[in-house]
Structure formats: C-alpha cells, structure tokens
Design a protein around this motif. Structure first.
Motif, PDB file in Angstrom:
ATOM      1  N   SER A  44       1.010  -1.349   0.037  1.00 64.60           N
ATOM      2  CA  SER A  44      -0.389  -0.213  -0.453  1.00 64.60           C
ATOM      3  C   SER A  44       0.856   1.406  -0.212  1.00 64.60           C
TER       4      SER A  44
ATOM      5  N   ALA B  84       5.121   4.966   2.185  1.00 63.53           N
ATOM      6  CA  ALA B  84       5.855   6.287   2.749  1.00 63.53           C
ATOM      7  C   ALA B  84       5.646   6.236   4.489  1.00 63.53           C
TER       8      ALA B  84
ATOM      9  N   TYR C 279       0.497   3.873   1.300  1.00 55.73           N
ATOM     10  CA  TYR C 279       0.751   4.449   3.396  1.00 55.73           C
ATOM     11  C   TYR C 279       1.834   3.478   4.023  1.00 55.73           C
ATOM     12  N   GLU C 280       1.369   2.476   3.287  1.00 53.08           N
ATOM     13  CA  GLU C 280       3.413   1.671   3.451  1.00 53.08           C
ATOM     14  C   GLU C 280       4.842   3.010   3.045  1.00 53.08           C
TER      15      GLU C 280
END
Lengths: 565, 565
Positions: free
Chosen positions: B171, B176, B173-174
């Motif tokens: 993902s 980042a 988010y991961e």
C-alpha cells in the motif's frame, strides 16, 4: 506553544466533594499520531501509532482528575478522532471524540486538545472512533485510581493491566473496501491475538516472520508476581471482531470490577470479555513459583481461526526464567459455541452489595431494537429495525447547536413487528434503508432499550454483539435467549442489584435489556463495538438536553456545513 | 443538487479569438473517489478509484473549453486533492489541486468543484497531488483537441491514448511510512508496469494471481489499426518511480508533440518517457496485418526489477485474433544504463519550425539548484541546495491572500557553492535543513532555473529526475552531462527553437537549464515528479503576482490557519 487553560464547565465538579476537588490534578498528555511499520505479531505491517507505539501509552489518573490530551495528527492524508471509552464526558460532550457525532475529524497537521474529567475510578480505554482506525492500532488503556480516602471493596497487593486485541495483516483500508464491496470481500479471521500489543503469528511459513521472531516488540509479555500476594489484573478488550475468553493458567479469578463498577465478587476459571468491555479480576499467587504459567486468550462465539494469544505469568524468586515458556500447552478455554457458558457469566455480573445504585423502577420510554443483517443495493449491512445507520456529513452535536435541528430524520423506528417474528429464521424482509436518524430523548427521562438478536443472512447463524453506549452507564436489567416479549419478560428484570456498564453482550439468538437516565446533555452514539458491524450500520444515536450544552469549542468544527465557518 | 455556474474570470478568455470563444463548450464531469479492490495486474489490491476505476475516465475537450469536475470524496478517513497536470490555470490558480500549495484537502463526504479552461490543444493528465494518492490509483488522461480551424502540423487517420504507470502490491501508506522510517524501508522495484491500467504480475507464484489471470480487468489492452493508415498515439507517463522506454514492435515512431507543444518531427525506434511527460507519436500501420505486435514498456535509468509491460497492436482484417499474443518476445528496449541514448532524445526534442515561440534573450534571475540526497535526523531526504522541502500547514495561496506574507521563509538559497564541487562524489556535507521556503518572483520577470544532478548517498549512483513546473510551460534551453558552469554553458543555450514543456528530465550527473516568464499570478509548485522524491523533499515553490489573484473561492480553505474561518 504553551498549554492553554483547559476548557471546563463548572458543573463538571458538582458531583465531587470539596475535598477531592482540592486534590484533583490535571494530567497532561502530548501525543503524535503517525504511521509506523510495526511487528506486533512478528510480521511487519503498517500501524497507526501514538508516539510511535501501538497500543498507545496508558493514561493514569485519579478520580476527579482532569485529563488533557493534546493530539497532533502527523498522518499523511488521513484525519483522526479519539474516543475516551467509558468516560461519560459530563459537561464536555464535545470531547467524546466520535467523528460525525460530536466532532469533525482532526486534519493532518492539526492539533486537537481533548479535556475531560475522569469522575469515577476504574478501568477504561481509548481508541480511534473514525473509520476503522481503531483496528489500525490507535488504542490504549485508561486507569483511574480511586480518590484517596475512597476505599475500594476489595484488597490487593499489586496490579497489572492487560489490553487484549485481535490483529490482521490486511490493511484496515482494504478491510473496509471489502466490507463495502458487492459481493462482500471478507478479510477472514484475525491472524493473531495480541496481549498488550504483542502476539506471535502462528502460521508463519514466511521466512520474514521467522527472522523477526526475536524482535523485542513481539516478545511475549511477562507479568511478574510475588508468591503469596494478591494481584488485580485489569483486563480490557479493544478487539475489532473477536469475543474472547481470558484465562490465567492454574489461577482462579475473582471478578471484582466491570466497566468501572464494583461487582459482587464471583469466582471463575476464566473470563469472557467482549470488545469494549473492561474487568478487574483478583488472582492469588499461590501456585508453584518454580514454573511459569500461561495467560491465554481464545476466540469464543465465532468458530476460531486464530491461535491462542499468549503471555506469561512468572513468580519472583522462582527457579524459572521469566522468559521461559511454561511447560504446558496454553489453555484453550471453553467450547467456542457454548453460549450458555457465557450467558451464565453475564447473568452472574451484578452490583457489589455496598455499591448498589438502584435503577428507577420503571421507564418513560422503551425502544426495542431488532439486530439483523440486511442487504441494501446488494451490499450486506447491519440494521436495527431494518434501518442501517450512516453518519451524517455534519456532526450531530455541531449541527444541532447551530440550529439545524431538522437536519436529521427524527423519527427512527421505536420497535419492530415482534409478535410472531421468528428470530431463528433468516429474515424474510431483508430490505433495509440507510438513515442518520436521531433518537431524541426527553431530558431527565428514563429509557429502556431492549436489544433483540436474531439470525443472520446465513441460516443457523447468530453472533454475539457487544453494544456500547457513549456518555452513560446503563443498568443491565436482564438477559434472555429467544424472542423478547414486552408483555412477559420485564417482570423478570433485576431491579435489585443490576450492574452498571457501558458495554454489554447480546448473546446469539438472545436479548439484553438495559435502562439509563437521559441526564447528560449531548449527543451520544450507541452501537455494536465490533468495528466492522458499526461500519456496516449497526448503531443509533441519542440526543438529550442539547439545549443545555454550552458554547461548543471552535476546534470540533470545520467540516460539513461548518466548513469554513 | 444542480450545477452551479462555473466561477470564471473574464481574463481567462483574453487569449482566445472571438470565434473560438463562440465555440467554447463546458465539459462537465461528475466524479466519486472511493476505495475499491482492483486487480490491474491480476493481483487484488486496494486502489483509490474514480467512479470505481483506475485510471479514471479520460477527460476529452477542445481548446478553449471550460472543464468542470465535481469531485465527491467518498473515502473513509482520507482527504483528496487533484492536480490537472499541464493545464496552466491562468486566472484560476486555486484550481491547480496541489494540497498545501493552492488548496486545503477535500474532506471525506465533501464535494469540491474544479473549474478551469484548457487553452491549448495537446495531451495532458490529471492525478492526485496529496500524499502518495497518485500511486494509489488516482490518475488519468486529459486530451484536448485543437480548436476547429486550427490545423495541427501533422496528419493522421486515427488516434489511440496510452497511459503508462508502475504498480506496487504494498500500500502507498506503507510505502510512505517506510520512506519516513530510520533506517529507510524501501518498497523495492514495482511489481508491474501498467498500460492503461492493465498489466500482468509476472512473478506470480501465488495461486490467487493465476486464478485471476482471466479477469477482464487485467486483460492486455488491444490497440486496433487499419492497414495503411497513420495513427497518433498519445503517450503519457504517470509512474511513481520508473523512467520508461516505450516501443511499438516493428513500427517506427515520429515524435510530433511533447507536453502539449508541437515538436520538429524526428523518428525513433522507441520513446523514452519520464514521469509527468506526455508525447504524441505517429506510426504507420504498414506491417504484415496477419500477426499482432507488442506495445512494450521497459524500465530505464534504474536497474530493472520489473518485467516488460505489454499491450497488443492488432490489424483490422488481418488473420490474427486481436487477443492472440504476438509470436515474438516483447522488445526489451535500450540498455537501462545507456544514459547517452536518452540524452540524445532529450536534445533532439525541439520546437516545430512553424510553432516556435522564441524565448526572451536573457533572464532577470537565475536559480541554480543542486539535487542531492541528504540525511536529516538520520532519515534520508532529497534536497535542493541542501534544503529539503516540506509543505506548510496553511496552503501558500490561502496564507498569502490572507495577508500572511511573512508566514514562510522567503530567502531560500539561490545557488550552491558550485565552484570546484564534485558532482561525481558522495556529498561531503550531508546535512540539510527542512523548510517551506518560498521563491518569490517578480511578476513578469524572466527566470532561469538550472537543475544540477549529482551523486546520491551511495557511491557511483545518480538517478534521473523528471522536474515538473505547475502553472507554466518553460523553454528547455539546454542539457549537459557534468557540472554546470554559469560562466561557460549559457553560451550554448538553444535560444532559436527550444521546446516548451512542463516536465523535463535531469539526467544522471547532468544538468538541465530552463527558462520561463513569471506571468501567471499564483503560487506554483516545481518538483521532481517521482512521487517518493517529492515526498522526501525534492521540490520548491514559486510565487508571482499573488496580489493580482482575485478573491479566492471559499472551498479551497478550511485547514491550517483557515480552519473554521
């Protein structure tokens, strides 16, 4: 930037004695919410953390203290809101942290200050109340000590705190997208059960997991005890899905507290605990000190697909290293489908004789809520009386104080056609509507709610739903298995010594009756504490005395109709 | 809810003839942003989608049209902002969609309306400009046809559009969180290269991928051509990381457009394309119609860890089914580390003789930016002249129009100590500072920027950085390999027929010189278009003539210092 003076209403202190007022302290907490790659069960995953940790720091305070938590949102694109579960927020309804109900979300880069009084001793928790951020890691414990000079009705020599959770490797965004998909994409049972944020993924064929097995962050927690002493274990469950059974191998437990209220002590081999519940149990360190013992949590009520969650009880001065696994197999708990085993513990949980708060003898209003699974446009939802809850665009509290009383439907269904309804069959009318309807309660009135469980969409299936009420404790008047009959069952209510709680289980095919006084001005969510169930509509919202709520803080606004105002 | 009248400034139309004004249409688009589980490379993953799709719908308009895009954010906890890449937003700087620069993010549940004029024909794109949402799937094409009666300097019989991307299974988010971690956790090379949102994960040992291989959503795109006809292929790259080489097997390409500007035609076997760039190439369908041909994209400039991305060219009337894979191995492109191969194509891209816009002969100001990797508190960052960019809490445009001119550092470094600097060595001074410093440009002045590439933190390593400027096109005056010398190299600038672009490559150990006129009132980001590089600080922001910007729309506010105002 310095601390601003906490915003408090005078009435916050009305229920506290002058003596305790004089002692009340203010507990400041500075939190930064950020994404971190964490390995709570030895498998690395993105987590939403507080000051880099999940669970976040335990908030410790004494009865009457003011807690101030300054929350900086350092997520990238995601907002936050944090709920203080079990804190009634009397006089501070804007600090309840329920996105869409009491506040707008906190944007990335923003800092939001929660200020509230913890007016009762006991064990509580906090967690995100926005999307599925609670599951993503944003949760922790609140421990409130009794005010000095206010003795508790039991004695102990030391205490430990245990926060139980379930954990998935799939992201919560992915889980949520799956829940909203047609057909539904179900994430499956959790990969691990966590004890204070630590577990061990049992099915770790992945080399990565094996290589991480020595990480300190997934080492089993160790709870040390001195032989002969009595310990209070504060146990809280913040699970997303799982009902748990918690056992300390070889040590009987005496249940003494539930959701911040003293319980008429009773002894169990193990404790059933549902998401959103807290208990205190006493154990005596009276076993062989030369070996360790398992703390075990096991899934109940759903067919388990997750290994036992474990931690270690170790005796000081014994011959076993605290890190050595006990020589036994971890306890596996009761049969997962033994509903009556759990039902009996629910019924056994009543108020301590010296701490009974007698409920009002009768209710001004009774709301009967049928809990069903439904379909809306092909998507599976949960509904109450065939109404599936959706959050409004402008938080209720903000909208109502801005004079937008008519913004929401105010006539949600008070009951369902219960006569002759077959709770054991798949519901015939699976259609439901979505609504942000608000139950407006007369201020000061006494309200009964009866939660009626039923069959899901799949035949021969009914789950346990732990219902949580914000802003109040409620008396648990009764439990039953089968269909609740308003003409029959109220006669069997326990009006003598019912326990006060904020979260209560509704057992498979069962009903639970509760009563509360609508005397806390504000807007309060009431919902199943299983995160996916609330996401799918299993909740309602109460309003009472909103006209008595003081001027709202500016910082809860900024969304919906209050964007840019 | 009906359409509101688009907010437009009169000056928008000044550059259009009365005739084209009369023809100008308004193109309405209604978008809903939501999470969906998608399988673009046959492996299911969470994507941020537009109306359920990634890439989103292609926006088609004609020169002079007004485009209106009403964006409803239906994400759960996440905000959005969308940038219209290559659209200069003359008169509408608030519609540039750059979170933190020109607007506050759009909250879940909110609807934001982007209104702007597409004043030049050509190939453009749109994508999220917030966090790493672009990588998460929020991107698509904008195709602007020439106004009727405004002939293009080349002819073709039909056209196709190709949006290239790279794709990870982890993902965003991961990703980042990993980029911000100490030590850095790098997601690695992309799992797949996508052509119009479709690819095939090549290393799919997973049974799931195999079972999904027949999914229509990951079927190879087919581009059909009529034998003997000439086709315009509009090619855009929205990759997060990868520089690509794009080839249509057996068909030479004539490059005719770059970033919306007509190119002096030149013929290539394959096209190097960097993130943020668009090209049009012509191909003649003059090969054996009885077989299919590969469209191939290959990673260049980084050592490839990703299989060739493929699609199929198929002839109408031929004997091969459009779905049949070509009988050959897909082209593998040039050697990934052949910098000079790519350099030569950069240099060859100059303005079409009939469409030369001569640059001003000299600059009023020259900014020399050294591109380096640095460390700040142990975290790896990218920096310009040792300043790593961070977005401010209140968007520049909003803050400056609110009279908060002093809110940002306004003295960012104009140059670096270039004399004797060894661009081939690891930087000796790895310390950098973070800053939201703003480069304020005199309105109407001519600005030169020279981007100097250098070695990274690892020895013998220098990457390609595609730099993108918002609100403008710039003349590409020159490229070089080695250290730029202000006393020497400007003499070699191409002032005769430089191409205008909005995105340009800075080659490994090389420099690129560009010039633009600061004549578009607003605040404009200028940054490396590799998403992780901008996230790690590789950008700056220009302001020019902000005092000439009209009243800002309310809907771009609501965050930072404008929360609740």
């Amino acid at each position: 930037m310095g601390w601003r003076r906490p915003r408090l209403l005078c009435c916050l202190f009305l229920s506290l004695s002058a003596a305790s007022l004089a002692r009340a302290a203010t507990r400041y907490n500075e939190w930064e919410i950020s994404y971190q790659l964490r390995s709570p069960d030895c498998v690395r995953k993105l987590a939403v953390t507080i000051n880099g940790q999940t669970p976040g720091p335990t908030i410790r305070a004494a009865q009457g203290d003011t807690v101030v938590v300054r929350v900086k949102n350092s997520l990238l694109t995601e907002n936050v809101a944090i709920h203080w579960h079990g804190v009634r927020q009397r006089g501070t309804p804007w600090a309840d942290g329920t996105e869409g109900v009491t506040q707008c979300p906190v944007l990335p880069g923003d800092t939001f200050t929660y200020t509230f009084v913890v007016d009762r001793p006991g064990t509580y928790m906090y967690h995100a109340h926005y999307g599925m951020q609670r599951s993503a890691g944003l949760n922790g414990l609140i421990v409130v000590a009794a005010a000095p000079g206010e003795p508790e009705p039991f004695a102990y020599d030391g205490e430990h705190a245990v926060l139980l959770n379930d954990w998935w490797h799939a992201s919560t965004y992915e889980q949520a997208a799956g829940l909203a998909s047609v057909p539904l994409v179900w994430v499956g049972e959790p990969q691990s059960l966590l004890n204070n944020g630590r577990g061990r993924f049992a099915d770790c064929s992945a080399a990565a997991a094996a290589s991480n097995a020595s990480l300190p962050e997934c080492a089993a927690p160790v709870f040390a005890v001195v032989p002969g002493k009595t310990y209070r274990f504060r146990v809280a469950s913040v699970t997303s899905l799982s009902a748990l059974n918690f056992e300390i191998e070889g040590h009987q437990m005496t249940v003494v507290e539930a959701d911040g209220h003293y319980v008429k002590p009773f002894v169990v081999k193990n404790l059933n605990i549902y998401s959103g519940e807290t208990y205190s149990v006493l154990i005596k360190a009276d076993q062989d000190p030369n070996r360790n013992y398992w703390l075990a949590s096991n899934v109940v009520s759903r067919k388990p697909g997750t290994a036992t969650g474990t931690a270690v009880l170790s005796y000081y001065g014994g011959r076993s290293s605290p890190r050595r696994p006990p020589p036994t197999t971890p306890p596996t708990g009761p049969a997962w489908d033994d509903t009556m085993y759990r039902f009996r513990q629910s019924v056994a949980t009543v108020a301590h004789p010296a701490h009974i708060q007698t409920p009002p003898p009768c209710a001004d209003r009774t709301i009967l809520l049928l809990n069903t699974q439904n379909r809306i446009n092909g998507a599976i939802k949960w509904a109450l009386n065939n109404v599936s809850f959706t959050l409004p665009h402008t938080p209720y509290l903000v909208a109502m104080k801005s004079g937008l009383l008519g913004a929401f439907d105010q006539r949600p269904p008070e009951t369902y056609a219960h006569q002759g309804y077959d709770i054991y069959g798949v519901q015939k009318n699976q259609n439901a509507t979505t609504s942000d309807a608000l139950y407006r309660l007369q201020f000061g009135s006494v309200v009964d709610v009866v939660l009626q469980n039923a069959n899901m969409l799949a035949p021969n299936n009914s789950e346990t739903h732990p219902w949580h009420l914000h802003g109040h404790d409620f008396w648990v008047l009764g439990y039953g298995i089968g269909r609740f009959d308003p003409a029959v069952h109220p006669a069997s209510y326990n009006l003598k010594d019912p326990i006060l709680k904020n979260t209560v289980a509704v057992h498979p095919y069962g009903w639970t009756a509760l009563r509360f006084k609508a005397d806390n001005p504000g807007v309060w969510a009431f919902h199943c504490h299983i995160e996916s169930h609330f996401f799918m509509g299993m909740g309602i919202v109460f309003e009472e005395g909103v006209e008595r709520v003081g001027k709202l803080p500016q910082e809860i606004m900024g969304c919906g109709m209050t964007k840019g105002h």
